[in-house]
Design a protein around this motif. Sequence first.
Motif, PDB file in Angstrom:
ATOM      1  N   GLY A 162      13.404 -62.300   3.421  1.00  0.00           N
ATOM      2  CA  GLY A 162      13.620 -61.374   4.532  1.00  0.00           C
ATOM      3  C   GLY A 162      12.887 -61.843   5.771  1.00  0.00           C
ATOM      4  O   GLY A 162      11.652 -61.888   5.792  1.00  0.00           O
ATOM      5  N   VAL A 163      13.626 -62.186   6.805  1.00  0.00           N
ATOM      6  CA  VAL A 163      13.011 -62.746   8.010  1.00  0.00           C
ATOM      7  C   VAL A 163      12.090 -61.744   8.680  1.00  0.00           C
ATOM      8  O   VAL A 163      11.006 -62.093   9.166  1.00  0.00           O
ATOM      9  CB  VAL A 163      14.109 -63.216   8.990  1.00  0.00           C
ATOM     10  N   THR A 164      12.481 -60.480   8.711  1.00  0.00           N
ATOM     11  CA  THR A 164      11.680 -59.453   9.379  1.00  0.00           C
ATOM     12  C   THR A 164      10.679 -58.808   8.434  1.00  0.00           C
ATOM     13  O   THR A 164       9.487 -58.735   8.728  1.00  0.00           O
ATOM     14  CB  THR A 164      12.584 -58.360   9.976  1.00  0.00           C
ATOM     15  N   ALA A 165      11.152 -58.358   7.286  1.00  0.00           N
ATOM     16  CA  ALA A 165      10.303 -57.598   6.365  1.00  0.00           C
ATOM     17  C   ALA A 165       9.113 -58.401   5.873  1.00  0.00           C
ATOM     18  O   ALA A 165       8.004 -57.882   5.736  1.00  0.00           O
ATOM     19  CB  ALA A 165      11.138 -57.105   5.190  1.00  0.00           C
ATOM     20  N   SER A 166       9.315 -59.681   5.610  1.00  0.00           N
ATOM     21  CA  SER A 166       8.243 -60.503   5.041  1.00  0.00           C
ATOM     22  C   SER A 166       7.106 -60.732   6.020  1.00  0.00           C
ATOM     23  O   SER A 166       6.026 -61.180   5.621  1.00  0.00           O
ATOM     24  CB  SER A 166       8.806 -61.853   4.585  1.00  0.00           C
ATOM     25  N   VAL A 188      16.832 -47.521   5.565  1.00  0.00           N
ATOM     26  CA  VAL A 188      18.209 -47.856   5.913  1.00  0.00           C
ATOM     27  C   VAL A 188      18.515 -49.338   5.721  1.00  0.00           C
ATOM     28  O   VAL A 188      19.668 -49.753   5.885  1.00  0.00           O
ATOM     29  CB  VAL A 188      18.529 -47.451   7.371  1.00  0.00           C
ATOM     30  N   LEU A 189      17.499 -50.137   5.365  1.00  0.00           N
ATOM     31  CA  LEU A 189      17.703 -51.577   5.196  1.00  0.00           C
ATOM     32  C   LEU A 189      17.079 -52.061   3.894  1.00  0.00           C
ATOM     33  O   LEU A 189      16.067 -51.522   3.442  1.00  0.00           O
ATOM     34  CB  LEU A 189      17.052 -52.358   6.353  1.00  0.00           C
ATOM     35  N   ASP A 190      17.692 -53.089   3.295  1.00  0.00           N
ATOM     36  CA  ASP A 190      17.053 -53.825   2.212  1.00  0.00           C
ATOM     37  C   ASP A 190      16.094 -54.840   2.832  1.00  0.00           C
ATOM     38  O   ASP A 190      16.271 -55.258   3.989  1.00  0.00           O
ATOM     39  CB  ASP A 190      18.103 -54.559   1.369  1.00  0.00           C
ATOM     40  N   VAL A 191      15.117 -55.293   2.057  1.00  0.00           N
ATOM     41  CA  VAL A 191      14.111 -56.205   2.612  1.00  0.00           C
ATOM     42  C   VAL A 191      14.702 -57.566   2.972  1.00  0.00           C
ATOM     43  O   VAL A 191      14.072 -58.335   3.706  1.00  0.00           O
ATOM     44  CB  VAL A 191      12.933 -56.399   1.642  1.00  0.00           C
ATOM     45  N   THR A 192      15.892 -57.864   2.489  1.00  0.00           N
ATOM     46  CA  THR A 192      16.532 -59.134   2.836  1.00  0.00           C
ATOM     47  C   THR A 192      17.289 -59.056   4.157  1.00  0.00           C
ATOM     48  O   THR A 192      17.736 -60.090   4.677  1.00  0.00           O
ATOM     49  CB  THR A 192      17.522 -59.550   1.734  1.00  0.00           C
ATOM     50  N   GLN A 193      17.444 -57.855   4.721  1.00  0.00           N
ATOM     51  CA  GLN A 193      18.182 -57.682   5.971  1.00  0.00           C
ATOM     52  C   GLN A 193      17.239 -57.754   7.167  1.00  0.00           C
ATOM     53  O   GLN A 193      16.041 -57.452   7.054  1.00  0.00           O
ATOM     54  CB  GLN A 193      18.921 -56.334   5.974  1.00  0.00           C
ATOM     55  N   ILE A 206       8.938 -58.789  -4.000  1.00  0.00           N
ATOM     56  CA  ILE A 206       9.298 -60.209  -4.098  1.00  0.00           C
ATOM     57  C   ILE A 206      10.540 -60.366  -4.965  1.00  0.00           C
ATOM     58  O   ILE A 206      11.446 -61.151  -4.661  1.00  0.00           O
ATOM     59  CB  ILE A 206       8.118 -61.025  -4.661  1.00  0.00           C
ATOM     60  N   GLU A 207      10.607 -59.596  -6.033  1.00  0.00           N
ATOM     61  CA  GLU A 207      11.776 -59.645  -6.910  1.00  0.00           C
ATOM     62  C   GLU A 207      13.029 -59.132  -6.211  1.00  0.00           C
ATOM     63  O   GLU A 207      14.149 -59.502  -6.572  1.00  0.00           O
ATOM     64  CB  GLU A 207      11.508 -58.828  -8.173  1.00  0.00           C
ATOM     65  N   ALA A 208      12.846 -58.285  -5.195  1.00  0.00           N
ATOM     66  CA  ALA A 208      13.989 -57.757  -4.434  1.00  0.00           C
ATOM     67  C   ALA A 208      14.377 -58.671  -3.283  1.00  0.00           C
ATOM     68  O   ALA A 208      15.307 -58.360  -2.538  1.00  0.00           O
ATOM     69  CB  ALA A 208      13.658 -56.368  -3.906  1.00  0.00           C
ATOM     70  N   ALA A 267       9.750 -49.786  13.008  1.00  0.00           N
ATOM     71  CA  ALA A 267      10.727 -50.749  12.499  1.00  0.00           C
ATOM     72  C   ALA A 267      10.508 -51.082  11.035  1.00  0.00           C
ATOM     73  O   ALA A 267      11.476 -51.330  10.295  1.00  0.00           O
ATOM     74  CB  ALA A 267      10.684 -52.029  13.342  1.00  0.00           C
ATOM     75  N   MET A 268       9.268 -51.099  10.560  1.00  0.00           N
ATOM     76  CA  MET A 268       9.031 -51.472   9.169  1.00  0.00           C
ATOM     77  C   MET A 268       9.340 -50.340   8.205  1.00  0.00           C
ATOM     78  O   MET A 268       9.518 -50.574   7.009  1.00  0.00           O
ATOM     79  CB  MET A 268       7.585 -51.949   8.996  1.00  0.00           C
ATOM     80  N   GLN A 269       9.440 -49.115   8.713  1.00  0.00           N
ATOM     81  CA  GLN A 269       9.831 -48.013   7.843  1.00  0.00           C
ATOM     82  C   GLN A 269      11.345 -47.950   7.640  1.00  0.00           C
ATOM     83  O   GLN A 269      11.840 -47.112   6.886  1.00  0.00           O
ATOM     84  CB  GLN A 269       9.304 -46.686   8.392  1.00  0.00           C
TER      85      GLN A 269
END
Length: 299
Positions: free
Chosen positions: A229-233, A63-68, A222-224, A34-36
């Motif tokens: 991001g609820v998941t990525a962070s 396939v996702l931005d870190v905010t998604q 962090i700048e992105a 999932a993190m890839q």
Amino acid sequence: MRPVAVIGPTGTGKSALALSLAERVGGEIVNADAMQFYRGMDIGTAKLPAAQRRGIVHHQLDVLDVTQNASVARYQESAAADIEAIMARGAVPVVVGGSMLYIQSLLDQWSFPATDPAVRARWEARLAEVGVAALHAELARVDPAAGAAILETDGRRIVRALEVVELTGRPFAASAPRIGTPRWGTTIIGLDWETAILDDRLQHRTDTMFADGLVEEVIGLIEAGLRTGVTASRALGYAQVLAELDAGGDGSAAREPTFVGTRRYVRRQRSWFRRDHRVNWLDGSAPDLVDAALRILDT
């Protein structure tokens, strides 16, 4: 040839085995980590650089931005479409990863329970009130299996599991299908190592990530929008570096918490995957690993 899935705990060498199998059988890779999914999260997820993919097509990477938010339901739909398109081209889908719920949703056609905005909002408020660790402890009390499978840092999935438990009156995993014949007749190969050896591999993996610039990668993300991001962070490594940066450090002290968190997650993965009687287990230290996997495919 029917699809093959290479699964198992983090750090066992799944990507390397999957790549060799794809070369030998004419396959394409379908990521199940999932993190890839996230663009820019490369070092901390051990994402294979494009130059090292041997010309083999990879799906469900970047396939996702870190905010998604990563979604099991979205993955199930899009990865299934990838697999069917690969087979239609006459190639072999090679699914690889260690994200437990994502793999099960794909191979067992998980039917996801409905959601209730009011119930979801109440649990989200509870998360904000007590924090992610305390809410994870609440989940573990009412649904030990879900508590074992979901990281204690993954607030979004903890909330979802508690929502499902409340709405259905049953454990979160009860909404999953019974284990039977895997979708598409997929052959499932599990890769693992003796615990002490795997711990050494995880320590080396963690040290390498920090040496290769994990802290710098996090600072750039962090700048992105990584913090939002609820998941990525909350990904292993990224969450620990963020916490150290927020505490005023330079991020280097996150190395040990990252190793400890990864080792703990491996124990959860191992427990989850070992319950599946369909998995053909291989020892990652075997000298003829690829040939052993091919023999399984031939049976």
